[in-house]
Motif scaffolding. Structure first.
Motif, PDB file in Angstrom:
ATOM      1  N   LYS A   1     -12.264 -17.496  -8.864  1.00 15.80           N
ATOM      2  CA  LYS A   1     -11.859 -16.817 -10.098  1.00 15.80           C
ATOM      3  C   LYS A   1     -10.681 -17.594 -10.732  1.00 15.80           C
ATOM      4  O   LYS A   1     -10.681 -17.871 -11.938  1.00 15.80           O
ATOM      5  CB  LYS A   1     -11.439 -15.379  -9.754  1.00 15.80           C
ATOM      6  N   ALA A   2      -9.723 -17.982  -9.877  1.00 15.44           N
ATOM      7  CA  ALA A   2      -8.570 -18.752 -10.375  1.00 15.44           C
ATOM      8  C   ALA A   2      -9.029 -20.118 -10.897  1.00 15.44           C
ATOM      9  O   ALA A   2      -8.505 -20.628 -11.902  1.00 15.44           O
ATOM     10  CB  ALA A   2      -7.534 -18.925  -9.260  1.00 15.44           C
TER      11      ALA A   2
ATOM     12  N   ILE B   1     -11.876 -20.849 -12.273  1.00 12.72           N
ATOM     13  CA  ILE B   1     -12.506 -20.678 -13.588  1.00 12.72           C
ATOM     14  C   ILE B   1     -11.418 -20.494 -14.651  1.00 12.72           C
ATOM     15  O   ILE B   1     -11.479 -21.084 -15.736  1.00 12.72           O
ATOM     16  CB  ILE B   1     -13.483 -19.467 -13.580  1.00 12.72           C
ATOM     17  N   GLU B   2     -10.399 -19.712 -14.321  1.00  6.09           N
ATOM     18  CA  GLU B   2      -9.302 -19.513 -15.293  1.00  6.09           C
ATOM     19  C   GLU B   2      -8.579 -20.826 -15.575  1.00  6.09           C
ATOM     20  O   GLU B   2      -8.237 -21.140 -16.712  1.00  6.09           O
ATOM     21  CB  GLU B   2      -8.316 -18.468 -14.754  1.00  6.09           C
ATOM     22  N   ARG B   3      -8.400 -21.618 -14.522  1.00  7.52           N
ATOM     23  CA  ARG B   3      -7.680 -22.900 -14.655  1.00  7.52           C
ATOM     24  C   ARG B   3      -8.485 -23.889 -15.517  1.00  7.52           C
ATOM     25  O   ARG B   3      -7.932 -24.564 -16.383  1.00  7.52           O
ATOM     26  CB  ARG B   3      -7.458 -23.465 -13.248  1.00  7.52           C
TER      27      ARG B   3
ATOM     28  N   CYS C   1     -11.024 -23.171 -17.574  1.00  9.01           N
ATOM     29  CA  CYS C   1     -11.498 -22.614 -18.858  1.00  9.01           C
ATOM     30  C   CYS C   1     -10.370 -21.809 -19.490  1.00  9.01           C
ATOM     31  O   CYS C   1     -10.466 -20.579 -19.603  1.00  9.01           O
ATOM     32  CB  CYS C   1     -12.715 -21.711 -18.648  1.00  9.01           C
ATOM     33  N   PRO C   2      -9.268 -22.479 -19.903  1.00  5.84           N
ATOM     34  CA  PRO C   2      -8.116 -21.724 -20.429  1.00  5.84           C
ATOM     35  C   PRO C   2      -8.458 -20.933 -21.689  1.00  5.84           C
ATOM     36  O   PRO C   2      -7.790 -19.930 -21.985  1.00  5.84           O
ATOM     37  CB  PRO C   2      -7.080 -22.817 -20.717  1.00  5.84           C
ATOM     38  N   ASP C   3      -9.487 -21.355 -22.420  1.00  5.58           N
ATOM     39  CA  ASP C   3      -9.895 -20.598 -23.615  1.00  5.58           C
ATOM     40  C   ASP C   3     -11.061 -19.665 -23.341  1.00  5.58           C
ATOM     41  O   ASP C   3     -11.727 -19.201 -24.280  1.00  5.58           O
ATOM     42  CB  ASP C   3     -10.285 -21.575 -24.747  1.00  5.58           C
ATOM     43  N   GLY C   4     -11.355 -19.414 -22.079  1.00  2.00           N
ATOM     44  CA  GLY C   4     -12.455 -18.524 -21.716  1.00  2.00           C
ATOM     45  C   GLY C   4     -13.797 -19.252 -21.729  1.00  2.00           C
ATOM     46  O   GLY C   4     -13.889 -20.434 -22.045  1.00  2.00           O
TER      47      GLY C   4
ATOM     48  N   SER D   1     -15.905 -13.064 -14.889  1.00  2.00           N
ATOM     49  CA  SER D   1     -14.585 -12.447 -15.074  1.00  2.00           C
ATOM     50  C   SER D   1     -13.803 -13.106 -16.208  1.00  2.00           C
ATOM     51  O   SER D   1     -12.794 -12.567 -16.656  1.00  2.00           O
ATOM     52  CB  SER D   1     -13.783 -12.527 -13.769  1.00  2.00           C
ATOM     53  N   ASN D   2     -14.275 -14.251 -16.696  1.00  2.00           N
ATOM     54  CA  ASN D   2     -13.499 -14.958 -17.736  1.00  2.00           C
ATOM     55  C   ASN D   2     -14.325 -15.204 -19.003  1.00  2.00           C
ATOM     56  O   ASN D   2     -14.041 -16.141 -19.752  1.00  2.00           O
ATOM     57  CB  ASN D   2     -12.989 -16.294 -17.157  1.00  2.00           C
TER      58      ASN D   2
ATOM     59  N   ASN E   1     -15.826 -14.843 -22.803  1.00  2.00           N
ATOM     60  CA  ASN E   1     -15.291 -14.504 -24.121  1.00  2.00           C
ATOM     61  C   ASN E   1     -16.171 -13.492 -24.839  1.00  2.00           C
ATOM     62  O   ASN E   1     -17.313 -13.254 -24.447  1.00  2.00           O
ATOM     63  CB  ASN E   1     -15.234 -15.771 -24.996  1.00  2.00           C
TER      64      ASN E   1
END
Ligand code: NAP
Length: 330
Positions: free
Chosen positions: A202-203, A205-207, A209-212, A230-231, A233
């Protein structure tokens, strides 16, 4: 004698080589309108796992005691049809046999100037799966973030490149450092994740894909997809192409229920089978061949030598043994 590989028993969970049997069979002779063909390249594909079970699906199950079948590129060694001559290369849905007869109407003659194995990969079913899934469901727009699971496989590597051609930012997920290096160095994917060494998907994907995530091309399902969801848009498109991480599950998988998120994000999640687009395969192959010819698409194959290696090669799909299209060469 001729040789064939039959389904000996239906697997429970991960298939084993003991579920298959290499057997001798008679040497057939072609009747009027038929061809005698010798297999050159035999495709192993994840969908064959569901055909090994007796559960009802969109393709019939393999029968125990009968030969396996699938995509094969073969050479004509005898022809009883005026449109084919000895030496022609053909593509067909054929049995796992060294030599067999086939009605000439059930095969397609191939252009031998093209690398013949490509008709089972980038210019065949996997390439078309990438092309139609991405264009018809993903509808990627320049500047969007596209995440691809199973990114270094036969379908995934074409998906990554189509997304790059459309001007998207691409994040590829695969199961080894060699695969992620290929994605980054050769296919020019923007970010990669090795899901086997990554501790917190999950982290990750967030790292990356900072714009989702705008488009998620899902080849694997399971925990990897839970992390991507979870990420997402607003107006994200999720293309359900395959769920290989679940094909050997013996229990119905339980995971987060994504529906509330889909509502909140006005997201689209759509499954598809490539044959939905069969009327447009000509268009897909034309475009893929053009990109390939123009040097806009790269493609890799993992080719195993030897008919008898078919069972272990097929099982290798579930252990990530391939980069790109996995094939057996005769
Ligand atoms: N909808 C359709 O019409 C259609 C048509 C063709 C294919 N498909 C589906 O598309 C997907 C890809 O097919 P393909 O032919 O391109 O196969 P592929 O990706 O060339 O080969 C399978 C790959 O899946 C990965 N994998 C295996 N077990 C996994 C697991 N437990 N978790 C995560 N990844 C796993 C492995 O790569 P890693 O090393 O990265 O784990 C393996 O190399 C499959 O799910 C297939 O069923 C659907």
């Amino acid at each position: 004698m001729n040789r064939q590989i039959i389904l000996k028993s239906r697997p429970t969970g991960m298939p084993a080589v003991t579920n298959f049997e290499l057997a001798e069979t008679h040497m057939p002779s072609p009747e009027e309108g038929e061809l005698l063909v010798k297999s050159l390249y035999i495709s192993v594909d994840p969908y064959m796992r569901s055909r090994m079970s007796d559960a009802k699906s969109y393709v019939p199950s393999f029968e125990v005691g009968k030969p396996m079948d699938g995509g094969v590129v073969a050479e004509v060694i005898e022809s009883n049809h005026p449109d084919f001559v000895v030496g022609d290369a053909v593509l067909g849905h054929l049995q796992w046999k060294v030599i067999q007869t086939i009605n000439a109407q059930h095969v397609t003659k191939l252009d031998k100037a093209v690398q013949l194995s490509y008709y089972l990969g980038i210019l065949g079913m996997p390439g078309l799966t990438a092309y139609f899934g991405m264009n018809e469901i993903g509808k990627p727009v320049a500047g969007e973030t596209v995440v691809v699971s199973g990114a270094a496989g036969a379908v995934g590597m074409v998906v990554c490149q189509i997304a790059k051609l459309k001007g998207c930012r691409v994040v590829g997920i695969a199961g080894s450092d060699d695969k992620t290096a290929y994605l980054k160095d050769v296919l020019k994917v923007d970010e990669v994740i090795n899901y086997r060494t990554e501790k917190d998907m999950k982290a990750a994907i967030e790292r990356t894909c900072p714009d989702g995530v705008d488009v998620y091309y899902d080849n694997v399902g399971g925990a990897i997809s839970d992390a991507v969801f979870s990420n997402i848009n607003k107006f994200a498109r999720i293309i359900l192409c395959g769920q290989i991480s679940l094909y050997n599950s013996t229990e119905v998988p339980v995971g987060p229920r994504p529906q509330p998120l889909m509502v909140k994000k006005s997201a689209l999640m759509q499954g598809f089978i490539v044959s939905n687009y069969s009327a447009r395969f000509g268009e897909g192959i034309h475009q893929l061949a053009q990109w390939l010819g123009d040097g806009k698409l790269a493609y890799q194959e993992t080719i195993v030598d030897g008919f008898e290696k078919l069972p272990e090669t097929f099982i290798g799909l579930f252990h990530g043994k391939n980069t790109g299209k996995f094939l057996v060469k005769m």
